[in-house]
Design an enzyme around this catalytic site. Structure first.
Site, PDB file in Angstrom:
ATOM      1  NE  ARG A   1      -1.081   2.414   2.979  1.00  0.00           N
ATOM      2  CZ  ARG A   1      -0.504   3.492   3.481  1.00  0.00           C
ATOM      3  NH1 ARG A   1      -0.415   4.602   2.786  1.00  0.00           N
ATOM      4  NH2 ARG A   1       0.026   3.469   4.700  1.00  0.00           N
ATOM      5  CG  ASP A   2       3.268   4.245   3.064  1.00  0.00           C
ATOM      6  OD1 ASP A   2       3.384   5.121   2.198  1.00  0.00           O
ATOM      7  OD2 ASP A   2       3.392   4.481   4.272  1.00  0.00           O
TER       8      ASP A   2
ATOM      9  CG  HIS B   1       3.773   4.507   9.262  1.00  0.00           C
ATOM     10  ND1 HIS B   1       3.099   3.518   8.572  1.00  0.00           N
ATOM     11  CD2 HIS B   1       4.068   5.448   8.331  1.00  0.00           C
ATOM     12  CE1 HIS B   1       2.996   3.850   7.301  1.00  0.00           C
ATOM     13  NE2 HIS B   1       3.582   5.023   7.123  1.00  0.00           N
TER      14      HIS B   1
ATOM     15  CG  HIS C   1       7.631   7.472   5.333  1.00  0.00           C
ATOM     16  ND1 HIS C   1       7.397   6.978   4.070  1.00  0.00           N
ATOM     17  CD2 HIS C   1       6.462   7.353   5.998  1.00  0.00           C
ATOM     18  CE1 HIS C   1       6.127   6.584   3.974  1.00  0.00           C
ATOM     19  NE2 HIS C   1       5.539   6.800   5.139  1.00  0.00           N
TER      20      HIS C   1
ATOM     21  CB  CYS D   1       2.509  10.227   1.573  1.00  0.00           C
ATOM     22  SG  CYS D   1       0.874  10.956   1.423  1.00  0.00           S
TER      23      CYS D   1
ATOM     24  CG  ASN E   1       6.764   3.118   4.782  1.00  0.00           C
ATOM     25  OD1 ASN E   1       6.312   3.178   3.642  1.00  0.00           O
ATOM     26  ND2 ASN E   1       6.090   3.503   5.832  1.00  0.00           N
TER      27      ASN E   1
END
Ligand code: HMG
Ligand code: MG
Length: 298
Positions: free
Chosen positions: A15-16, A207, A209, A240, A249
């Site tokens: 996803r990310d 979370h 990055h 993002c 990430n």
């Protein structure tokens, strides 16, 4: 040193990671990647998002991805949901867990989901309420916890407020996003101290990055504060689209290597994870973002 014995890894690469790739990744490659990640022992794999395809075209076809997954009973495959429309898609697809996402920065909230922080919490009140009624599990994200691409420094009190808001609405876990990777270890600890006063530390996730190369140092700082859930992305994929300058990430392989070295259990097989990272890096024809994977594959 006060460190957890076990850490839960939430793999966010599909996803990310893929939401920020300029190249659209076909459904079958996304499905294959998720299958390989599950085979490596990961128990939570974010599989996609039900957001507007006009905003994030890379995540279109997330319903097809979810339908095609060879789902394992022991693995959770959460999907990101920004509004009721997203929840309807999640329910239609048969998703068992969703994640809602708010921000500690007003400007980022506007850029990412086109509403204020307060409006987002109101929107999520309905989304989370209905999701819980339908027996879904709901995770919550707070973005920009250590800095915002538009506003710079963010007050840890603002982070704690949004985290507590989502937790009170029924999120079982709050993931604290250093969206642009500008945080450093002491700043990380101050932010966690403030947030853990409002949300139990056992319900917090990190979370981070890795834009400025600080993510592993910040994770160690978070582990020392009692955080035992880490979001990471295979091959360091990610970013993002609404946070200029955000890179991937922290790489899952690098996190697992560090935790293995510290004797902290994750249940993940590093060699199989490295192979999954090689698979997606080869497909994307870009260098593997994991230092550990590069060393192991060289
Ligand atoms: P909006 O334009 O204010 O919404 O966007 P709207 O309700 O006016 O809808 C606009 C159009 O999108 C309409 O279509 C809707 O039907 C459609 P049109 O009538 O123009 O043809 N639409 C949808 N389509 C599919 N699924 C939906 C949906 N909702 C509306 N759920 C909205 C508001 C929230 C929809 C938009 O801003 C959006 O989708 N934003 C998502 C942005 C995003 O995905 N960002 C990346 C994820 S967050 C992240 O990466 C950070 C994180 O990793 C943590 C960290 O690192 O900090 C989690
Ligand atoms: Mg992120």
């Amino acid at each position: 040193m006060n460190l957890p014995d076990k850490v839960k890894i939430v793999e966010v690469g599909p996803r990310d990671g893929l939401q920020n790739e300029s190249r659209l990744v076909p459904v079958e490659i996304r499905v294959e990647l998720i299958g390989r990640l599950a085979a490596s022992g990961l128990k939570v794999i974010e599989a996609g998002s039900f957001v507007s395809p006009k905003w994030v075209p890379q995540m279109a076809s997330s319903a097809e991805v979810f339908a095609a997954l060879d789902k394992r009973e022991s693995v959770s495959y959460p999907m990101l949901v920004p509004n009721m429309r997203g929840l309807e898609s999640a329910l239609e697809a048969g998703v068992k867990e969703i994640a809602v996402f708010a921000a500690a920065s007003e400007s980022f909230s506007q850029k990412n989901i086109n509403c204020s922080i307060e409006q987002s919490i109101e929107r999520y009140r309905q989304v989370i309420g209905e999701a819980l009624n339908q027996r879904l599990r709901v995770r919550g994200y707070v973005s920009c916890v250590l800095g915002c691409p538009y506003e710079g420094d963010i007050d840890p009190v603002a982070v704690a407020d949004v985290a507590a808001g989502l937790f009170e609405l029924g999120c079982y876990e709050i993931s604290l996003g250093d969206t642009i990777g500008t945080g450093t270890p002491l700043k990380t600890q101050k932010m966690i101290l403030e947030t853990a006063a409002r949300v139990p530390v056992s319900c917090l996730a990190a979370h981070f990055h890795d834009t400025y190369g600080q993510a592993l140092a910040n994770l160690l700082a978070a582990l020392q504060m009692g955080v035992a859930v880490i979001d990471s992305s295979v091959a360091g994929l990610g970013g993002c689209p609404y946070a200029k300058g955000a890179t991937g990430n922290v790489a899952s392989e690098d996190v697992i290597y560090m935790l293995n070295g510290m004797g902290i259990e994750t249940g993940v097989n590093l060699s199989q994870l490295v192979e999954a990272g090689r698979f997606i890096s080869d497909f994307l024809q870009r260098p593997n973002g994991s230092r550990v994977a590069r060393a192991m594959l060289s």
